[in-house]
Design a protein around this motif. Structure first.
Motif, PDB file in Angstrom:
ATOM      1  N   GLN A  42      48.032  30.057  47.839  1.00 32.37           N
ATOM      2  CA  GLN A  42      47.098  29.535  46.270  1.00 32.37           C
ATOM      3  C   GLN A  42      46.141  30.208  45.881  1.00 32.37           C
ATOM      4  O   GLN A  42      45.394  30.667  44.371  1.00 32.37           O
ATOM      5  N   THR A  43      45.639  31.493  46.560  1.00 29.42           N
ATOM      6  CA  THR A  43      45.040  33.368  46.670  1.00 29.42           C
ATOM      7  C   THR A  43      45.659  33.425  45.198  1.00 29.42           C
ATOM      8  O   THR A  43      44.880  34.310  44.788  1.00 29.42           O
ATOM      9  N   VAL A  44      46.584  33.635  45.231  1.00 29.86           N
ATOM     10  CA  VAL A  44      47.514  34.551  44.810  1.00 29.86           C
ATOM     11  C   VAL A  44      47.611  33.814  43.654  1.00 29.86           C
ATOM     12  O   VAL A  44      47.967  35.135  42.142  1.00 29.86           O
ATOM     13  N   LEU A  45      48.543  32.751  43.596  1.00 30.52           N
ATOM     14  CA  LEU A  45      48.429  31.958  41.586  1.00 30.52           C
ATOM     15  C   LEU A  45      47.596  31.692  40.868  1.00 30.52           C
ATOM     16  O   LEU A  45      47.179  31.750  39.821  1.00 30.52           O
ATOM     17  N   LYS A  46      46.100  31.183  41.891  1.00 25.90           N
ATOM     18  CA  LYS A  46      45.216  30.966  41.157  1.00 25.90           C
ATOM     19  C   LYS A  46      44.294  32.809  40.846  1.00 25.90           C
ATOM     20  O   LYS A  46      43.561  32.629  39.085  1.00 25.90           O
ATOM     21  N   SER A  47      44.715  33.866  41.437  1.00 26.06           N
ATOM     22  CA  SER A  47      43.733  35.354  41.026  1.00 26.06           C
ATOM     23  C   SER A  47      44.891  35.282  39.710  1.00 26.06           C
ATOM     24  O   SER A  47      44.615  35.669  38.529  1.00 26.06           O
ATOM     25  N   LEU A  48      46.211  35.023  39.391  1.00 24.39           N
ATOM     26  CA  LEU A  48      47.088  35.053  38.180  1.00 24.39           C
ATOM     27  C   LEU A  48      47.033  34.694  36.904  1.00 24.39           C
ATOM     28  O   LEU A  48      47.805  34.819  36.037  1.00 24.39           O
TER      29      LEU A  48
ATOM     30  N   LEU B   1      45.275  41.290  44.187  1.00 18.98           N
ATOM     31  CA  LEU B   1      45.872  40.194  44.006  1.00 18.98           C
ATOM     32  C   LEU B   1      44.471  39.093  44.838  1.00 18.98           C
ATOM     33  O   LEU B   1      43.623  37.962  44.357  1.00 18.98           O
ATOM     34  N   MET B   2      44.952  39.069  45.740  1.00 13.78           N
ATOM     35  CA  MET B   2      44.236  38.279  47.216  1.00 13.78           C
ATOM     36  C   MET B   2      42.449  38.864  47.558  1.00 13.78           C
ATOM     37  O   MET B   2      41.902  38.409  47.806  1.00 13.78           O
TER      38      MET B   2
ATOM     39  N   THR C 192      40.663  51.336  39.974  1.00 13.06           N
ATOM     40  CA  THR C 192      41.515  51.895  40.517  1.00 13.06           C
ATOM     41  C   THR C 192      42.709  50.842  40.201  1.00 13.06           C
ATOM     42  O   THR C 192      44.089  51.344  40.641  1.00 13.06           O
ATOM     43  N   GLY C 193      42.585  49.445  39.992  1.00 15.29           N
ATOM     44  CA  GLY C 193      43.704  48.486  39.533  1.00 15.29           C
ATOM     45  C   GLY C 193      44.278  48.281  38.238  1.00 15.29           C
ATOM     46  O   GLY C 193      45.168  47.681  37.730  1.00 15.29           O
ATOM     47  N   MET C 194      43.649  49.653  37.321  1.00 15.11           N
ATOM     48  CA  MET C 194      43.896  49.400  35.569  1.00 15.11           C
ATOM     49  C   MET C 194      45.153  49.530  35.999  1.00 15.11           C
ATOM     50  O   MET C 194      45.403  48.592  34.652  1.00 15.11           O
ATOM     51  N   GLU C 195      45.340  49.998  36.394  1.00 14.62           N
ATOM     52  CA  GLU C 195      47.379  50.221  35.935  1.00 14.62           C
ATOM     53  C   GLU C 195      48.438  48.672  36.432  1.00 14.62           C
ATOM     54  O   GLU C 195      48.826  48.068  34.879  1.00 14.62           O
ATOM     55  N   ASP C 196      47.755  47.438  37.280  1.00 12.51           N
ATOM     56  CA  ASP C 196      47.904  46.790  37.671  1.00 12.51           C
ATOM     57  C   ASP C 196      47.274  45.216  36.444  1.00 12.51           C
ATOM     58  O   ASP C 196      48.183  44.720  36.039  1.00 12.51           O
ATOM     59  N   LYS C 197      46.527  45.894  35.632  1.00 15.37           N
ATOM     60  CA  LYS C 197      46.048  44.996  34.835  1.00 15.37           C
ATOM     61  C   LYS C 197      47.259  45.788  33.956  1.00 15.37           C
ATOM     62  O   LYS C 197      47.152  44.417  32.963  1.00 15.37           O
ATOM     63  N   THR C 198      47.274  46.146  33.713  1.00 13.16           N
ATOM     64  CA  THR C 198      48.054  46.536  32.290  1.00 13.16           C
ATOM     65  C   THR C 198      49.960  45.754  31.942  1.00 13.16           C
ATOM     66  O   THR C 198      49.616  45.498  31.307  1.00 13.16           O
TER      67      THR C 198
END
Length: 417
Positions: free
Chosen positions: A82-88, A270-271, A279-285
Motif C-alpha cells: 500500500q505504501t509503495v502504490l500510494k507513493s506511485l 518510495l516507502m 539525491t532522488g532526482m534520477e528516480d523522479k525522472t
C-alpha cells in the motif's frame, strides 16, 4: 472519348462504393492483412534493432531480496505494498504492471483492503498470475480454478495454434479482493538455448489467453482484443493500435535480450520518501507521467530462478523502442485512390482493347511494387484493395469499349470510338 469517360466514371463510382462497403463489413480484411504480413515479413530486420534514442517509457520498480530486512516481512505484506502504490500515484503512470501474484493466503490479511484502495487511482493495472506450462506428454485440460471466465481471449488469430505453449495450470492468483480493480495476465518464462522466452499468448484448449506482456501492451496502446490481430508461424507477430508491431517467434513467444538496460527505482525509496530530496532526482525522472511501471521482485542476491519482473520490464522496453508502422490517413488514402482512378482513365482513353487487360495488370503490379518500396524505406502502408479494384475497373472498361486496334480504326467505313 466522351462516352468512354462517362462510362468509366460511372463504373469507378460503383466500384468505389462497393469496395468501401465491403471493407467496412470486413469482407476484404483478409486480403489487406495478407498484404501487410507480406510487407512486414520482408522488412523483418527493421524490427530487430530497437532505437537506442527512443523515449524511455518503461521503469522497473524493484523489491530486492537483499533489502528484505527493511520491509515489515518478506515477501512484503499488504501494508508495504500500500505504501509503495500510494507513493506511485503522484507520478501518474499510464499502466502499472505487478509482475508477481498479490496474494497472502486465506483469509486475506489485515490491510488487504488498503491495497485495493491504493490501486483505484491508476487508469490501468495488470496483475500477474503464476502459471505452469504443460509438457509434451500432458494431455489433460488446464486447471483454471475459478478464473476461466475472468481471462480475456484473442479473437483474430492467423496461423497454427498448436505451436503455442500450452497451459497446464494456474498456480497462484491475486487475492480475489483485487481482481475487480485490474486485468489479469499470465506470468511465465522459458529458457531456450540460453535465451529467455516470454509468451505473448498461452494456449488454453482451442483459445489463446494473453500473458501479462500482451496485457500491458494492450493497455498502453489502448488496443482492445477485438482490434488486435495475432499471426503465428513464419512471420509471427502481434498488430496493435498506434502502429505497434510486436515481433514474435513462431510459437507466439518473444525473445528477450537480458542485456537491455531499464531505468530502475528501488521500491524502498518510495516507502522512505528519499525521492523528495535532491539525491532522488534520477528516480523522479525515471518515474515520469504516462509510463509503464513494472513492479516486482528482483532476486539479485540469491540468483535463483529468472528475474521475471525485470524480464518483463526489458521486454516492454524492447517493444516500445521498435519503429512503428504507419497507415496512411484517410485524406492520404483518397489521394492514392485518385491516382489509381487517373490511371484507370489513362488506360481507358489511351490503351487499345487488345492490350487493356495487360496494361491493367501492369499498373496494379507497379502500384504494389511502389507500395513495397515505400514500406521498405519508411514503414508506410495502405490497404491495396481499393486502388487495385479501380485500376482493374479501368482495364475492364477499356477491354469492352476502349480504343479499337489500329487496323479497325483505319478500315473503310470505321471511325474511332
Amino acid at each position: 472519348m466522351l462516352l468512354r469517360t462517362t462510362v468509366l466514371l460511372i463504373c469507378l463510382a460503383a466500384t468505389g462504393w462497393y469496395v468501401n462497403e465491403q471493407q467496412r463489413a470486413g469482407d476484404f480484411q483478409h486480403v489487406d492483412d495478407l498484404f501487410l504480413d507480406f510487407l512486414v515479413a520482408n522488412a523483418r530486420d527493421r524490427f530487430s534493432l530497437p532505437d537506442t534514442k527512443a523515449e524511455e517509457r518503461v521503469v522497473f520498480v524493484q523489491m530486492r531480496e537483499e533489502d528484505s530486512a527493511e520491509y515489515a516481512a518478506w515477501p512484503p505484506p499488504p501494508l508495504d505494498w500500500q505504501t509503495v502504490l500510494k507513493s506511485l500515484q503522484a507520478y501518474e503512470p499510464g499502466v502499472v504492471v505487478i509482475a508477481t501474484p498479490l496474494t497472502w493466503g486465506r483469509p486475506s490479511p489485515d490491510f488487504a483492503a488498503a491495497v485495493t484502495e491504493a490501486l483505484l487511482p491508476f487508469p490501468s493495472v495488470v496483475l500477474g498470475i503464476e502459471t505452469e506450462l504443460a509438457g509434451p506428454e500432458r494431455q489433460a485440460p488446464a486447471f483454471m480454478g475459478d478464473l476461466s471466465d475472468a481471462l480475456p481471449r484473442f479473437q483474430r488469430v492467423d496461423g497454427d495454434l498448436h505451436a503455442v505453449p500450452r497451459l497446464a495450470s494456474l498456480i497462484s492468483a491475486p487475492d480475489p479482493a483485487f481482481r475487480n480493480q485490474a486485468e489479469l495476465g499470465l506470468l511465465s518464462a522459458r529458457l531456450v538455448k540460453e535465451m529467455w522466452m516470454l509468451p505473448y499468448v498461452i494456449r488454453e484448449g482451442d483459445t489463446l489467453v494473453p500473458s501479462i506482456l500482451a496485457q500491458a501492451l494492450s493497455r498502453h496502446s489502448r488496443s482492445p482484443y477485438m482490434s488486435q490481430r495475432l499471426r503465428l508461424g513464419p512471420g509471427a507477430g502481434a498488430y496493435l493500435r498506434e502502429g505497434l508491431f510486436v515481433p514474435l517467434e513462431v510459437s507466439g513467444e518473444m525473445a528477450v535480450d537480458f542485456r537491455t538496460s531499464v531505468p530502475t527505482v528501488n521500491a524502498l525509496h518510495l516507502m522512505t520518501g528519499t525521492l523528495a530530496d535532491g539525491t532522488g532526482m534520477e528516480d523522479k525522472t525515471a518515474l515520469g507521467k504516462g509510463k509503464i511501471v513494472v513492479l516486482g521482485f528482483d532476486r539479485e542476491s540469491s540468483g535463483s530462478g529468472p528475474r521475471l519482473a525485470r524480464l518483463y520490464a526489458q521486454a516492454l522496453k524492447q517493444v516500445l523502442a521498435l519503429p512503428r508502422l504507419r497507415l496512411l490517413s484517410q485524406t492520404e488514402q483518397w489521394i492514392a485512390w485518385s491516382m489509381a482512378a487517373l490511371g484507370a482513365l489513362w488506360i481507358t482513353l489511351r490503351v487499345r482493347r487488345g492490350r487493356a487487360l495487360i496494361a491493367g495488370a501492369l499498373f496494379v503490379f507497379l502500384a504494389l511494387v511502389s507500395s513495397f518500396l515505400v514500406f521498405q524505406s519508411s514503414l508506410i502502408w495502405f490497404p491495396p484493395t481499393m486502388p487495385a479494384a479501380l485500376l482493374a475497373t479501368g482495364a475492364l472498361v477499356a477491354f469492352v469499349i476502349g480504343r479499337r486496334s489500329l487496323d479497325q480504326e483505319t478500315a473503310p467505313g470505321n471511325s474511332a470510338a
